[in-house]
Enzyme design. Sequence first.
Site, short mmCIF file in Angstrom:
data_model
loop_
_atom_site.label_atom_id
_atom_site.label_comp_id
_atom_site.label_asym_id
_atom_site.label_seq_id
_atom_site.Cartn_x
_atom_site.Cartn_y
_atom_site.Cartn_z
N GLY A 63 64.61 0.18 60.95
CA GLY A 63 63.06 0.59 60.37
C GLY A 63 62.98 -0.23 58.98
N ASP A 94 74.25 2.90 63.81
CA ASP A 94 73.94 3.10 65.30
C ASP A 94 73.98 1.64 66.09
OD1 ASP A 94 72.62 5.41 64.76
OD2 ASP A 94 70.57 4.52 64.19
#
Length: 361
Positions: A117, A140
């Site tokens: 993001g 992640d």
Amino acid sequence: MKRMTRVALITSGGDCQGLNAAIRGVAKALYEHIDNIEIFGMYDGYRGLIEGDYKYMEPKDFSGILTEGGTILGTSRQKYIPGKDIVDDAGNSLIPAMLDTYNRLNLDCLVIMGGNGTQKSAKLIMDAGMNVVTLPKTIDNDIYGTDTTFGFQSAVDIATNVIDYIHSTASSHGRIFVVELMGRDAGWLTLNAGIASGADVILIPEIPYDLNKVAAVIEARKKKGRSFSIVACAEGAVAADEAVLDEETKRHNRENSLYPTVSYAIAAKLEELTGQETRVTVPGHYQRGGPPCPYDRVLATQFGAAAAELIELHQYGRMVAIQNGQIVSVPLDDAASRTKFLPVDHPMIKVARDIGISFGD
Ligand code: F6P
């Protein structure tokens, strides 16, 4: 006298291990290579840039932080309209306020450390006329353009340790354990921790599962005298019959589920199908906490030094990355353009299948 170079550091989005190591790496390399450098630290990610809340940093601020978890600058998440804007709760663009702080401080560059993001937001900031250099961080490991992100390996270590510990209690009680790991919609963390800890079943978002097949694997283990089974389950894992639904229906089903997270639903169904006592363990943010492992300290330091070099060379609009063991940089346009999911033909998935781990497919 040479003109002053002014750089601001930002850590944005979910934190992870290695952020302080990266901050330190950028700063030390900037002090080493650029005369007349001024470094600012924006507080709480983009919030500091929006509100002009920052600190003038001195060399002593970067001492003793290499091994510290979290981020000395703080972090936050902002509302992002895909490809369009960063906005407040009322929908007003926050980019003009960011540009204002950038111009008031007469900055040459923003060094932005963040996940998926954050990279996308950094691209919008770049498009609005600010110079940016970014570093890929996240547990992640889902940022496009880099083989690895810092934070990932530390989280793999923790998640592996969690499953190692669960093994002994699962064995004593002859239970099934579903261990739910983070990773959002990517299975990197669960795959790596699952292999490292000897999980029997690995469920990842990229390979939708069928619980009848998982139950059959567990029954087969029982027949061979294995009284317990470990299921490493990614938080984004999805059942095959759910995976085919449209996004709206999926969201509706999630919001109306009887269970807090996917692993609870899986555990209930496995208990029903196998008749075997089943428990759930969710280590959650524990996976993002504590000191970075040595690999992440080195990687974050390498990324930090590479970011400083890009600034020295005035090469902006790039994300530092590691590809085939080499530290490189890639255009932010590319890095922010997509998410790096785990390819279903990845060699690690083949290795897992080769040694008999089931993906429930
Ligand atoms: O992106 C990192 C991550 O830890 C994901 O693995 C997880 O889904 C999410 O952030 C959790 O977000 P938050 O810290 O806002 O609860």
